[in-house]
Design an enzyme around this catalytic site. Structure first.
Site, PDB file in Angstrom:
ATOM      1  N   LEU A   1      41.322  45.797  36.940  1.00 25.46           N
ATOM      2  CA  LEU A   1      41.557  47.029  37.702  1.00 25.46           C
ATOM      3  C   LEU A   1      40.252  47.733  38.074  1.00 25.46           C
ATOM      4  O   LEU A   1      40.131  48.293  39.163  1.00 25.46           O
ATOM      5  CB  LEU A   1      42.462  47.970  36.893  1.00 25.46           C
ATOM      6  CG  LEU A   1      43.126  49.069  37.717  1.00 25.46           C
ATOM      7  CD1 LEU A   1      44.108  48.494  38.714  1.00 25.46           C
ATOM      8  CD2 LEU A   1      43.830  50.072  36.808  1.00 25.46           C
ATOM      9  N   CYS A   2      39.262  47.660  37.171  1.00 23.11           N
ATOM     10  CA  CYS A   2      38.002  48.356  37.458  1.00 23.11           C
ATOM     11  C   CYS A   2      37.305  47.746  38.674  1.00 23.11           C
ATOM     12  O   CYS A   2      36.713  48.454  39.487  1.00 23.11           O
ATOM     13  CB  CYS A   2      37.088  48.348  36.240  1.00 23.11           C
ATOM     14  SG  CYS A   2      36.811  46.725  35.561  1.00 23.11           S
ATOM     15  N   THR A   3      37.403  46.428  38.803  1.00 18.98           N
ATOM     16  CA  THR A   3      36.813  45.760  39.977  1.00 18.98           C
ATOM     17  C   THR A   3      37.534  46.194  41.244  1.00 18.98           C
ATOM     18  O   THR A   3      36.901  46.540  42.249  1.00 18.98           O
ATOM     19  CB  THR A   3      36.932  44.225  39.839  1.00 18.98           C
ATOM     20  OG1 THR A   3      36.390  43.842  38.594  1.00 18.98           O
ATOM     21  CG2 THR A   3      36.224  43.514  40.969  1.00 18.98           C
TER      22      THR A   3
END
Ligand SMILES: [Zn+2]
Length: 441
Positions: free
Chosen positions: A208-210
Site C-alpha cells: 500500500l505504501c508504494t
C-alpha cells in the site's frame, strides 16, 4: 450405428493398444481389453470446466473415455466465450459443468459426462475414491492444494508400506498467458503440489505504501484509484463492478491522471480491466497445448501404453516456443505427502501468536491463507486462534497479541494447523532458533 463404423472409429487407438512397441511400459500387454477398460470401466474426474476443462473434456471424450465426471462451481460469463468453446451465447448464466457435460454427451456418441455444479470442498472422500484418475484444469492454487491433500488422504499404508491400489494419479495443468505447465503426480510416490509449493509465486499484490507514495508502474496507479480513490469519492454509490464499462472508464480516466502526475506511461483500458478484475490473460492456444499434454498423460496412465511424463513440463511461448521437462523432487518433510511433521524455525518463544500466523502465511513453502491453530498441552486440546468460526474468533482474539511462551508453547512442541489449502489438519513442529524455551539470558 453400423459395426464397420464403430470399428473404424477406434482404429487408431487399436493400433496403439493392440500392438507392442519400443516406447511401451514393461508391464504393457497388447490386448483389445485395454480399449474396453478405457471405454467401459475407467472413471476420470475433470476438475474445472473453464479454458482447460473444455479442452480436456473434448480430448478425453474423443480418445474413448466414456465415464467422465466434471466439477465446477462457476457459471458462464460473456468473457469466457472466446475460448471456452463448449459454451454459446444462450448459455450465459448457466452452470459451466452442466452445459459442458450436455454438449459433450450430445456430440460424442456413447460418452457419458456427469456434471457437478459445486465446490470441490463440497464432495467427500467417498466421491473422490471412485475415480481411477483425476485431472485438474484449475486457475486457483488453493483449490489445487486442497484436491492434492484430498487425494493424498485416500492413500492406505500397511506396515509403512504404501498400498499401490490406493494411489489415484493426479494430472495437473495450469496456464497463465503464453506460459503453462503440465505435471503428473503419483501421490505418495512422486512430488506432490505441496512438495513444490515454492514454485508458485505468492499472489501478486502491491504494498500500500508504494501505491500511495511512490508509484512506479501503471498497475500502481490503477491500484491506487481502485483501493483509495474509489472508496473516497464513491462515484456510482456502489462497489466496483469489473463488468460495468462505466466503472472501468472512471477508473481508467483517474488512473491516467495519476500516471501523468508521476510521468508513468502504459495505462490502457485493457490493463485497467485486468488489474480491477485481477484477470490472468487467457490464451486459447496455450490452453489447447497444455490440455492436450494432460489428456495424453491420462490416456497413458489408463492404458500403460507408454511411460508417464516424469514429471513436470513447462511451456513458454512468450518469446518463441520453448518447452522443458524435468523431474520435480519429493520433499522428505512435505506437509502434504510425508508422514513427518514439518519443522518450523522461529526466533524464540517471545514472538507473538500473530507473528507466527504471519510466518505461516508468508513463507514460500507454506503459503497458508487463514490458518487456525490448536495445540495439545498436557493432554488438553486448546484452540489458540481460529478465524473461520465467528464465536471462536471472538474468544481467541486476545491470544493474538500474547507471546508463544505466555500461551504455553515450548521448543519442539507440535501445533495443529487448519487452513483452506488443506482438507486435513497439518502438524507443524516449532523449532526455536536458540534451542531454548524462553529468555535464557
Ligand atoms: Zn509432497
Amino acid at each position: 450405428m453400423n459395426p464397420d463404423h464403430t470399428h473404424r472409429r477406434w482404429s487408431h487407438l487399436r493400433k496403439i493398444l493392440e500392438r507392442s512397441g519400443p516406447f511401451c511400459r514393461p508391464d504393457f500387454e497388447p490386448s483389445p481389453n485395454t480399449l474396453e477398460f478405457l471405454m467401459e470401466n475407467c472413471k476420470v474426474l475433470v476438475i474445472g470446466a473453464g479454458g482447460l476443462g473444455c479442452e480436456l473434456l473434448k480430448n478425453l471424450a474423443l480418445m474413448g473415455f466414456r465415464k467422465i465426471d466434471v466439477i465446477d462451481m462457476d457459471t458462464i460469463e460473456l468473457s469466457n466465450l472466446n475460448r471456452q468453446f463448449l459454451f454459446r451465447h444462450k448459455d450465459l448464466g448457466s452452470s459451466k459443468a452442466e452445459v459442458a457435460a450436455k454438449f459433450i454427451n450430445e456430440r460424442v456418441p456413447g460418452c457419458s459426462v456427469t456434471p457437478h455444479c459445486c465446490k470441490i470442498q463440497d464432495k467427500d472422500e467417498s466421491f473422490y475414491r471412485q475415480f481411477h484418475i483425476v485431472v485438474c484444469g484449475l486457475d486457483s492454487i488453493v483449490a489445487r492444494r486442497w484436491i492434492n491433500g484430498m487425494i493424498i488422504s485416500l492413500l492406505n499404508y500397511e506396515d509403512n508400506e504404501l498400498d499401490h491400489s490406493s494411489v489415484i494419479p493426479l494430472v495437473d495443468g495450469g496456464t497463465e498467458g503464453f506460459k503453462g505447465n503440465a505435471r503428473v503426480i503419483l501421490p505418495g510416490l512422486s512430488a506432490c503440489i505441496e512438495c513444490t509449493l515454492d514454485l508458485y509465486p505468492p499472489q501478486r499484490t502491491y504494498p500500500l505504501c508504494t501505491i500511495a507514495n511512490t508509484p512506479r508502474l501503471p498497475e500502481h496507479c490503477i491500484e491506487y484509484v481502485k483501493v483509495i480513490q474509489w472508496p473516497k469519492e464513491n462515484p456510482y454509490d456502489c462497489e466496483i463492478d469489473g463488468d460495468d464499462p462505466q466503472h472501468i472508464n472512471w477508473i481508467y480516466e483517474k488512473s491516467i491522471e495519476r500516471a501523468t502526475q508521476f510521468s508513468i506511461r502504459g495505462v490502457t483500458y485493457r490493463l485497467v480491466q485486468g488489474v480491477v478484475k485481477n484477470i490472468i490473460p487467457a490464451v486459447a492456444s496455450t490452453n489447447a497445448t497444455i490440455a492436450a499434454t494432460c489428456a495424453t498423460e491420462v490416456f497413458k496412465l489408463a492404458t500403460s501404453c507408454s511411460g508417464s511424463l516424469s514429471n513436470y513440463m513447462v511451456l513458454n511461448n512468450t518469446d518463441g516456443i520453448y518447452t522443458y521437462t524435468y523431474e520435480a523432487e519429493k520433499r522428505t518433510d512435505c506437509l502434504g505427502c510425508s508422514e513427518i511433521p514439518r519443522e518450523l524455525e522461529i526466533r524464540d518463544g517471545n514472538i507473538k501468536l500473530k507473528d507466527l500466523i504471519e510466518i505461516l502465511c508468508e513463507r514460500h513453502d507454506l503459503q497458508m491463507k487463514d490458518p487456525g491453530i490448536t495445540v495439545n498441552i498436557n493432554g488438553k486440546n486448546k484452540t489458540l486462534y481460529m478465524h473461520t468460526v465467528a464465536s471462536i474468533e471472538v474468544q481467541t482474539r486476545a491470544n493474538l497479541t500474547k507471546t508463544l511462551t505466555e500461551l504455553g508453547l515450548k521448543n519442539d512442541m507440535e501445533i495443529n494447523v487448519a487452513d483452506v489449502t488443506t482438507p486435513k489438519t497439518k502438524i507443524i513442529k516449532l523449532k526455536f532458533q536458540n534451542g531454548n524455551d524462553v529468555e535464557m539470558a
